[in-house]
Design an enzyme around this catalytic site. Structure first.
Site, PDB file in Angstrom:
ATOM      1  N   SER A 664      47.691  38.290  42.431  1.00  0.00           N
ATOM      2  CA  SER A 664      46.664  38.036  43.434  1.00  0.00           C
ATOM      3  C   SER A 664      46.806  36.656  44.078  1.00  0.00           C
ATOM      4  O   SER A 664      46.163  36.388  45.095  1.00  0.00           O
ATOM      5  CB  SER A 664      45.273  38.167  42.809  1.00  0.00           C
ATOM      6  OG  SER A 664      45.050  37.164  41.840  1.00  0.00           O
ATOM      7  N   LYS A 707      35.739  35.729  42.493  1.00  0.00           N
ATOM      8  CA  LYS A 707      36.588  34.676  43.061  1.00  0.00           C
ATOM      9  C   LYS A 707      35.858  33.925  44.183  1.00  0.00           C
ATOM     10  O   LYS A 707      35.892  32.687  44.246  1.00  0.00           O
ATOM     11  CB  LYS A 707      37.892  35.284  43.578  1.00  0.00           C
ATOM     12  CG  LYS A 707      38.797  35.789  42.457  1.00  0.00           C
ATOM     13  CD  LYS A 707      40.025  36.488  43.001  1.00  0.00           C
ATOM     14  CE  LYS A 707      40.943  36.940  41.869  1.00  0.00           C
ATOM     15  NZ  LYS A 707      42.131  37.655  42.338  1.00  0.00           N
TER      16      LYS A 707
END
Length: 812
Positions: A664, A707
């Site tokens: 990611s 996040k």
């Protein structure tokens, strides 16, 4: 290139409108009579229960908390109500081979009646036998038999004595036995007097004594035969009296169970054994058990009760499985599936320093209790118990239950022990386990596909449409009533549904992990009571969510504190070359949070390789390394089709002291690397997440909500400037269910979330410069980021070629 439009506040959270529900509180809703969100698992359960073929047992597959046990139990219990009650099973003594107890199958409820009848028989035996053997008739007949022996002996000895007297010889009883001696004038002659007799008379007398001695020996040799005959007659008398005493009792039981040949056969054996050992029963329990402690006497008495006779135990019945109170087939949950808890065991008692046992000490296992019904076992538990899995497979393969110890099963014990007769098995077994266990067993155990042919696959989420939200509300109402919780109003239901979407990180889905939802309802009910509410509102649900997070987020606070105190270095303002804020997720049990990570890149003239420092020091996982290789391929494809890629570069997660896994951060690493090559600064006010493919497309990642919130918390701690934000993959927009404070900040223009589809869009946001696209001459326009990258790479390549040429000339 079309400018990137940041997301609006309405796109960051998918609300459920409470007004869409037609109820005020969940008290108005009916209980849910169906399983929500598990159509595939439900169909598998119906199929698995309906099919009767061999091997069609069920494996319920799904993560913990998806309701596997509840659904399996619900369907098993529904089927069990309609199924017939299975038979009772009893163990009785085997009078021919006592170490091989026999099993008897009886209709439900007959087992306990048979046991009671045999208990009554045993209790009556002593009285009946005592009465028979103490009766005047028995004593008279016994005395008669004994008298006949005495009379016969007396008659023979009297005849012999008369013959001796006629010959002038007396029959004497001495300490050494019977002896003959001559007499004269009624007196026994001494040896001296015999020697003084004339020789002819003495020889005649000796001859007469010898003849009488021979006849005495004949009589003495006949005495044992007479005694044996008497004993046989006494035994026959005992049998006759015993048959007379117990025959009626046993005949009555045999008539009662005449439809069960095995019981009739067993009762014949009981009667025969009683008749053969009748005199043993008259000794009484005191003589049998006099040397045993009271505790041992009670234990050995078993079902006969305290003080029961050890001799009489062999006539009792061990009712292994009793269905007298059952309605329908049994549904058994075995929470401790050890080998013995599954297949049963034979217990032992310490007696006089030795371990002894009998058929009364045979104990049932879960397979016995579930026989004719359903058995539910946790797959992980049975796999962690020694030999339990093998024992279950053996029973399923053979369709019979064999009670034996592990030592017997493995042929490690050669001593004689009980070998109970096997019991036929007809049980539907359901294992509950995670997908990993299912696929490992399917791959590695060849017996598994043959024994568990039905996979009931449980989902973790379902579609969040209008119909399902109505069902979800009814499910919440059912849970609240079952757990005796407060009802929820419409706002509370809406907030639970929204949280269900947050759990699965998807605006179009809602969680069906019932454990998490049930926990939330319990805690929300608690906070509602603390707040003095009669119903659970959205505020109570939110308070429960906040309390859950607070109990778990101490580490997150420590991480944010370290950033705030500049222990962990994160820049949320300014511009830096070759530096960017990546985002990662830390999972702690059932709590996850995001944190920013500084990623830096450096570039120099080299051989065209990108050094992943995390991988070099073995802190990077294989998926992370794959992402680095992909961005290397992107560099080569975009900028080095006609020139060699003559640079080397390094990438590193700064202040990373544990493993790095996942791809990611590959787009963030690429941005940092391109910044280092072009020597163009990146905005530190923006954080980046997203994986990248070889063509520069930005791909979806997991944990997008955590996040974003992790970077937002850092920015808020430093002070929101209105420039800060996060770049996310455009395909992750559908997963956004952000906290309300983040949504509010975006709404006020203090924080920004940008959906990007490719690397060029991200470059423009991060650098403030156009990325640039190749024109007709296959060149990037001046003043674009891509042109600066290409120019730098061309310059490095030319410099390297010149360096190589000079080096070659020097060597030449």
């Amino acid at each position: 290139m079309t400018p990137i439009q940041e997301l609006e506040a309405g796109q960051l959270y998918q609300h459920t409108d409470p007004a869409r529900f037609g109820f005020e509180t969940t008290e108005e809703l009916e209980d849910l009579d169906q399983v929500v969100g598990q159509p595939r698992a439900v169909e598998a359960m119906k199929f698995g229960m309906g099919i009767k073929a061999r091997g069609y047992n069920i494996f319920a597959v799904g993560p913990p908390g998806t309701g596997k046990r509840t659904v399996v139990t619900q369907y098993f219990e529904q089927q069990a109500k309609e199924a017939p009650v299975p038979p009772d099973w009893c163990y009785v003594n085997n009078f021919e081979e006592s170490h091989r107890p026999k099993v008897i199958q009886l209709p439900a409820g007959k087992g306990i009646a048979f046991r009671q009848d045999m208990d009554e028989l045993v209790d009556s035996l002593g009285t009946a036998l005592s009465a028979a053997f103490e009766s005047e008739e028995y004593q008279a007949r016994r005395q008669s038999i004994a008298s006949e022996l005495q009379e016969r002996q007396s008659e023979y000895f009297q005849d012999l004595q008369e013959k001796a007297q006629e010959k002038g010889v007396a029959l004497l009883r001495t300490p050494a036995g019977l002896a003959f001696a001559p007499i004269r004038e009624g007196e026994v002659m001494s040896s001296d007097e015999v020697q003084e007799l004339p020789e002819e008379e003495r020889k005649q007398m000796e001859s007469q004594v010898e003849e009488l001695q021979t006849e005495l020996q004949k009589i003495v040799r006949q005495v044992p035969s007479w005694q044996r005959e008497t004993q046989d007659r006494l035994r026959e008398l005992n049998r006759e009296m015993a048959n007379f005493a117990v025959g009626g009792l046993i005949d009555e039981i045999q008539e009662r169970y005449s439809d069960f040949p095995k019981i009739v056969e067993h009762l014949d054996g009981v009667q025969k054994d009683i008749v053969e050992n009748a005199r043993d029963f008259l000794a009484g329990p005191q003589q049998e058990e006099g040397n045993l402690p009271a505790a041992l006497r009670g234990a050995m008495s078993g079902q006969s009760g305290e003080g029961g006779s050890l001799v009489l135990r062999r006539y009792r019945v061990n009712l292994l499985v009793d269905h007298s109170q059952a309605e329908g087939a049994p549904v058994v949950h075995e929470d401790n599936p050890t080998y013995q808890n599954l297949v049963g065991r034979v217990e032992h008692i310490a007696q006089m320093g030795a371990l002894v046992t009998d058929f009364n000490l045979i104990k049932p296992g879960a397979l016995h209790r579930a026989n004719g019904g359903f058995l539910i076992i946790d797959a992980r538990k049975i796999l962690t118990q020694p030999y339990a899995w093998e024992g279950l497979k053996r029973a399923l393969r053979s369709r019979e239950i064999r009670i034996e110890s592990v030592g017997q099963m493995l042929s490690l014990i050669s001593t004689i022990s009980l070998e109970p007769e096997t019991i036929p098995m007809n049980t539907k077994v359901a294992l509950l386990g995670e997908p990993m266990l299912y696929y490992l067993l399917y791959q590695l155990d060849p017996d598994f596909p043959e024994l568990f042919k039905v996979q009931a696959d449980f989902a973790t989420s379902m579609d969040r449409n209008d119909e399902n939200q109505e069902l979800y509300a009814r499910m919440i109402a059912s849970l609240a009533r079952r757990e005796e919780l407060m009802p929820l109003d419409r706002t509370g239901v809406a907030r639970v549904i929204e949280h269900g979407a947050r759990i699965v990180s998807d605006t179009q889905k809602v969680s069906v992990q019932m454990r998490d939802i049930a926990d939330l309802l319990r805690e929300a009910s608690y906070w509602a009571s603390q707040n003095g509410h009669d119903v659970i509102t959205a505020a109570d649900v939110q308070e429960a969510i906040d309390a859950q997070i607070y109990r778990s987020d101490q580490l997150r606070e420590r991480v944010e504190e370290a950033i705030e105190r500049d222990i962990v270095l994160i820049d949320a303002r300014g511009d830096k070359i070759g530096q960017i804020n990546g985002l990662s997720v830390i999972q702690l049990g059932n709590f996850a949070f995001g944190r920013p990570n500084r990623i830096t890149a450096r570039a120099w003239m080299g051989k065209g390789n990108v050094v992943d420092i995390e991988r070099e020091v073995e802190l990077g996982g294989p998926i992370h390394s794959k992402g680095v290789y992909i961005l290397s391929a992107f560099l080569g494809e975009r900028y080095a089709e006609e020139i060699p890629l003559s640079l080397s570069a390094s990438l590193v997660f700064e202040q990373s002291y544990s493993g790095v896994e996942g791809d990611s951060a590959s787009s963030a690493e690429l941005y940092a690397l391109l910044s280092a090559i072009a020597e163009v600064p990146l905005k530190q006010s923006l954080a980046v997440t997203g994986s990248v493919n070889q063509h520069g497309g930005v791909q979806a990642i997991g944990g997008v909500n955590q996040k974003i919130e992790g970077f937002f918390d850092v920015c808020r701690a430093e002070g929101l400037t209105g420039d800060q934000g996060v770049l996310i993959p455009a395909s992750n927009v559908q997963h956004l269910m952000l906290r309300q404070d983040v949504v509010d900040a975006v709404k006020e223009g203090q924080f920004h979330i940008y959906p990007v589809e490719n690397v060029d869009q991200g470059l423009e946001l991060l650098t403030g410069m156009p990325a640039g696209e190749r024109d007709e001459e296959d060149k990037f326009p001046e003043g674009t980021v891509n042109r600066r990258i290409e120019d730098r790479l061309v310059a490095i390549a030319e410099k390297r070629q010149a360096f190589a040429k000079d080096e070659k000339e020097e060597l030449g």
